[in-house]
Scaffold this motif. Structure first.
Motif, short mmCIF file in Angstrom:
data_model
loop_
_atom_site.label_atom_id
_atom_site.label_comp_id
_atom_site.label_asym_id
_atom_site.label_seq_id
_atom_site.Cartn_x
_atom_site.Cartn_y
_atom_site.Cartn_z
N ALA A 1 0.82 -1.22 0.00
CA ALA A 1 0.00 0.00 0.00
C ALA A 1 0.85 1.27 0.00
CB ALA A 1 -0.93 -0.01 1.21
N SER A 2 2.09 1.16 0.45
CA SER A 2 3.01 2.30 0.45
C SER A 2 3.84 2.38 -0.81
CB SER A 2 3.93 2.22 1.67
OG SER A 2 3.18 2.21 2.88
N ASN A 3 3.47 1.56 -1.81
CA ASN A 3 4.15 1.53 -3.11
C ASN A 3 5.58 0.99 -3.01
OD1 ASN A 3 3.66 1.90 -5.89
ND2 ASN A 3 4.90 3.77 -5.92
N TYR A 4 5.81 0.16 -2.00
CA TYR A 4 7.13 -0.46 -1.81
C TYR A 4 7.12 -1.84 -2.47
CZ TYR A 4 11.52 -1.79 0.47
OH TYR A 4 12.81 -2.17 0.72
N ARG B 1 15.86 -5.09 -1.96
CA ARG B 1 15.78 -4.27 -0.75
C ARG B 1 15.81 -2.76 -1.01
NH1 ARG B 1 21.06 -6.66 1.45
NH2 ARG B 1 21.31 -6.78 -0.80
N ASN B 2 15.44 -2.35 -2.21
CA ASN B 2 15.41 -0.91 -2.49
C ASN B 2 14.01 -0.38 -2.75
OD1 ASN B 2 15.00 -2.07 -4.98
ND2 ASN B 2 16.65 -0.97 -6.03
N GLY B 3 13.01 -1.28 -2.74
CA GLY B 3 11.63 -0.85 -2.84
C GLY B 3 11.13 -0.55 -4.23
N ILE B 4 11.98 -0.74 -5.26
CA ILE B 4 11.56 -0.50 -6.64
C ILE B 4 11.86 -1.73 -7.48
CG2 ILE B 4 11.88 1.99 -6.48
CD1 ILE B 4 14.56 1.67 -7.91
#
Length: 240
Positions: free
Chosen positions: A79-82, A91-94
């Motif tokens: 939900a936080s776009n991670y 581990r960088n969320g993208i």
């Protein structure tokens, strides 16, 4: 190849290779029943990395590259776009790893591309999260000993993985097998000061996947150097 396989050409690499000698073609095929997300270090431009089931991707590799490619599994965006993945996560969320090392365990495909000569290996040095195969189409070994061979690991290390090395997801489901070095940090398994000899765990892995490298000093088989291949077929979840 199955008739329902879909084709996708990596237009990003076409753009990157515009005006540059770019003569190494990779074919990525996902034969898993689920999507995988390709990743690399250094990055090869994984801005659209998802490869769905039965997708066959044509990828034009820059003719000077040295690094690792791997598959991430069970990826999603919260939900936080991670963005994150159960295995192989960066581990960088993208979605693009941008040259970041993955979390282990992960099956690595290591390549050195130097013009028309490509060195390749399947590595279990950091464990296994997926079955893989590298198969050059044509080409001969640089040393003149014969055609460029296929290398793979399509057996589940979970069948011999010690309990201490098993990796599970948040639901307690098996998702991969770690290397002894990464978990136990023992020089015996990390090839530090012990003459780079195989150990009882890597020998079990080798028994299942004889064409993959299973510990840091493993040179059997050698890292093959191939020249003149038409393409390099990389298959995730290859058939037995």
């Amino acid at each position: 190849m199955a008739k329902n396989v879909l084709f996708h050409v990596s237009f990003l690499m076409l753009l990157l290779c515009a005006g540059v000698h770019c003569d190494v073609t990779f074919h990525f095929e996902n034969m898993c029943s689920h999507s995988i997300w390709r990743a690399s270090n250094p990055s090869i431009g994984d801005l659209a990395p998802e490869i769905g089931p039965n997708i066959y991707e044509i990828f034009f590799m820059d003719d000077h590259y040295s690094g690792s490619i791997w598959a991430r599994t069970a990826c999603s965006t919260n939900a936080s776009n991670y963005f994150s993945c159960e295995t192989g996560d960066c581990r960088n969320g993208i979605m693009e790893c941008a040259g970041i090392q993955p979390t282990y365990p992960v099956t690595l495909l290591n390549f050195v591309v130097n013009a028309s000569v490509v060195s390749y290996e399947v590595s279990l040095v950091h464990g296994q999260n997926i079955f893989v195969r590298i198969k050059p189409k044509g080409g001969t070994l640089v040393d003149g000993s014969g055609p460029c061979p296929m290398v793979d690991c399509n057996k589940d290390l979970g069948n011999v993985c010690p309990p201490s090395l098993i990796s599970k997801n948040k639901d307690g489901v098996y998702v991969g097998c770690n290397s002894a070095c990464d978990v136990l940090k023992d020089p015996k398994y990390c090839c530090n000061g012990h003459g780079c000899q195989s150990d009882e765990i890597s020998q079990k892995y080798k028994g299942l996947c004889p064409f993959a490298h299973t510990y840091p000093g493993d040179h059997d088989p050698p890292v093959y150097q191939c020249k003149g291949a038409e393409s390099y077929d990389v298959t995730f979840c290859p058939p037995l």
